[in-house]
Design a protein around this motif. Structure first.
Motif, PDB file in Angstrom:
ATOM      1  N   ILE A 156       9.965  -7.332   6.965  1.00 13.53           N
ATOM      2  CA  ILE A 156      10.749  -8.498   7.370  1.00 13.53           C
ATOM      3  C   ILE A 156      10.434  -9.696   6.476  1.00 13.53           C
ATOM      4  N   HIS A 157       9.137  -9.886   6.198  1.00  9.94           N
ATOM      5  CA  HIS A 157       8.736 -11.006   5.333  1.00  9.94           C
ATOM      6  C   HIS A 157       9.360 -10.878   3.946  1.00  9.94           C
TER       7      HIS A 157
ATOM      8  N   PHE B 259      12.176  -1.883   2.203  1.00 10.21           N
ATOM      9  CA  PHE B 259      11.646  -1.171   3.365  1.00 10.21           C
ATOM     10  C   PHE B 259      10.627  -0.116   2.947  1.00 10.21           C
ATOM     11  N   PHE B 260      10.926   0.597   1.867  1.00 14.69           N
ATOM     12  CA  PHE B 260      10.000   1.643   1.429  1.00 14.69           C
ATOM     13  C   PHE B 260       8.708   1.029   0.915  1.00 14.69           C
ATOM     14  N   ALA B 261       8.808  -0.119   0.231  1.00 14.10           N
ATOM     15  CA  ALA B 261       7.603  -0.818  -0.223  1.00 14.10           C
ATOM     16  C   ALA B 261       6.768  -1.258   0.975  1.00 14.10           C
TER      17      ALA B 261
ATOM     18  N   PHE C 180       3.833  -2.526   8.627  1.00 11.73           N
ATOM     19  CA  PHE C 180       5.077  -2.094   7.987  1.00 11.73           C
ATOM     20  C   PHE C 180       6.240  -3.010   8.365  1.00 11.73           C
ATOM     21  N   VAL C 181       6.412  -3.248   9.658  1.00  2.58           N
ATOM     22  CA  VAL C 181       7.526  -4.070  10.138  1.00  2.58           C
ATOM     23  C   VAL C 181       7.371  -5.522   9.685  1.00  2.58           C
TER      24      VAL C 181
ATOM     25  N   PHE D 251       1.206   1.904   5.354  1.00  2.00           N
ATOM     26  CA  PHE D 251       0.635   3.219   5.636  1.00  2.00           C
ATOM     27  C   PHE D 251      -0.209   3.809   4.504  1.00  2.00           C
ATOM     28  N   ILE D 252       0.004   3.383   3.256  1.00  2.00           N
ATOM     29  CA  ILE D 252      -0.657   4.040   2.130  1.00  2.00           C
ATOM     30  C   ILE D 252      -1.671   3.146   1.419  1.00  2.00           C
ATOM     31  N   THR D 253      -1.302   1.896   1.127  1.00  3.34           N
ATOM     32  CA  THR D 253      -2.170   1.009   0.348  1.00  3.34           C
ATOM     33  C   THR D 253      -3.550   0.862   0.975  1.00  3.34           C
TER      34      THR D 253
END
Length: 327
Positions: A164-165, A271-273, A159-160, A279-281
């Motif tokens: 950031i990327h 951030f949500f993406a 996620f982080v 966490f989901i994909t």
């Protein structure tokens, strides 16, 4: 009154307001409120008597800028933060909507080129994504889990890292606009070529649907946000190439300020993406179709509404409201 006489009578007043807004030259909020009221009256008059005139477009844009300035002078800081996303950014998106449309047209064109290139050159994909990534994805497809690569690493770490990327990509797309928009187009070209060839790769391997219901869980917001960030870069480039009635430096400052606001507005979506990808994909292969498709449609609808539909509603609300919001 004839249109020429109407413009001649009010031109100096409009230009004075535009210059004051640009230079932030308002010491008294009541002064801005008064000028805004007169402007709305002029706009209503023009819409009534000169419905096809270009002056309506100019007055609409000037009214939007004045309304943004009113929100900036509000005393409540919390309202300023809320107003940024609720009103200021949508008004900017309405004013520069053509840049957003152009960015999407270019996005689809470049992505199509990527897909066609991959379809006509077997080595093209490897030159874009690298042998290691392609080979690993082929192994994942053969093992029955095409999206397994998204399961690497921890949830929080992914996620982080991803967030950031993507923020760096968005910031680069905007900043490269300083080269007259050419740099932004190059960033967009690179990413779209990769996307188009990547999706064709899954189509060629017979797992296109699996890739769509996996990748676009996070990709709907992620890719959409990047397109908006590229639009911000094009605005920056246009401000340098086409300063209109302003000096080139003044136009650049205005374009940079506008582009930065649009860039910042995309960060929550980015951030949500990143959260979805981390966490989901990774669980898309075990999700029922209705759930993965539902997530894709919901996320795409939210960001599409905010940047493509909501700005029109806010602009319409401003034009139809005869009274001035409290300041």
């Amino acid at each position: 009154m004839r249109e020429v006489a109407f413009i001649k009578q009010n031109k100096e007043k409009w230009l004075s307001l535009e210059t004051a807004i640009l230079n932030n030259d308002f010491k008294d909020p009541d002064e801005l409120a008064s000028q805004y009221t007169h402007l709305i009256n002029d706009l209503a008059y023009a819409q009534t008597y000169y419905p096809k005139s270009k002056v309506i477009i100019y007055l609409n844009q000037l009214a939007a800028k004045a309304f943004q300035k009113i929100y900036k002078t509000k005393r409540q800081d919390t309202n300023r933060i809320i107003g940024f996303w609720k009103t200021e950014v949508p008004l900017i998106c309405y004013q520069y909507r053509k840049f957003i449309y152009v960015a999407f047209i270019i996005f689809f064109a470049f992505t199509f080129i990527g897909a066609i290139s991959a379809a006509n050159n077997a080595e093209f994909l490897r030159s874009i994504l690298g042998d290691e990534y392609v080979n690993q994805t082929i192994d994942n497809i053969e093992s029955g889990n095409p999206m397994a690569i998204y399961g690497d690493g921890s949830n929080w770490g992914s996620f982080v890292k991803i967030s950031i990327h993507n923020m760096k990509v968005g910031a680069l797309a905007f900043l490269m606009g300083i080269f007259g928009g050419i740099g932004t187009l190059w960033v967009m070209f690179q990413n779209c070529i990769m996307l188009g060839s990547f999706q064709y790769f899954f189509y060629e391997k017979g797992v296109f649907w699996e890739s769509v219901r996996g990748i676009w869980i996070h990709g709907a917001m992620e890719i959409f946000a990047i397109v908006i960030e590229c639009a911000a870069g094009l605005i920056l480039g246009a401000s340098i190439l086409f300063p209109a009635t302003h000096s080139r430096y003044t136009s650049f400052k205005l374009g940079a300020k506008t582009g930065i606001k649009i860039l910042i507005s995309t960060f929550p979506f980015t951030f949500f993406a990143g959260f979805l990808e981390g966490f989901i994909t990774r669980y898309s292969n075990i999700m029922p179709n209705w759930l993965s498709v539902g997530i894709i449609l919901i996320t795409l609808s939210i960001i599409s509404y905010y940047y493509l539909i909501y700005p029109y509603k806010i602009q319409k609300q401003i034009i139809q409201t005869p009274t001035l919001p409290s300041v």
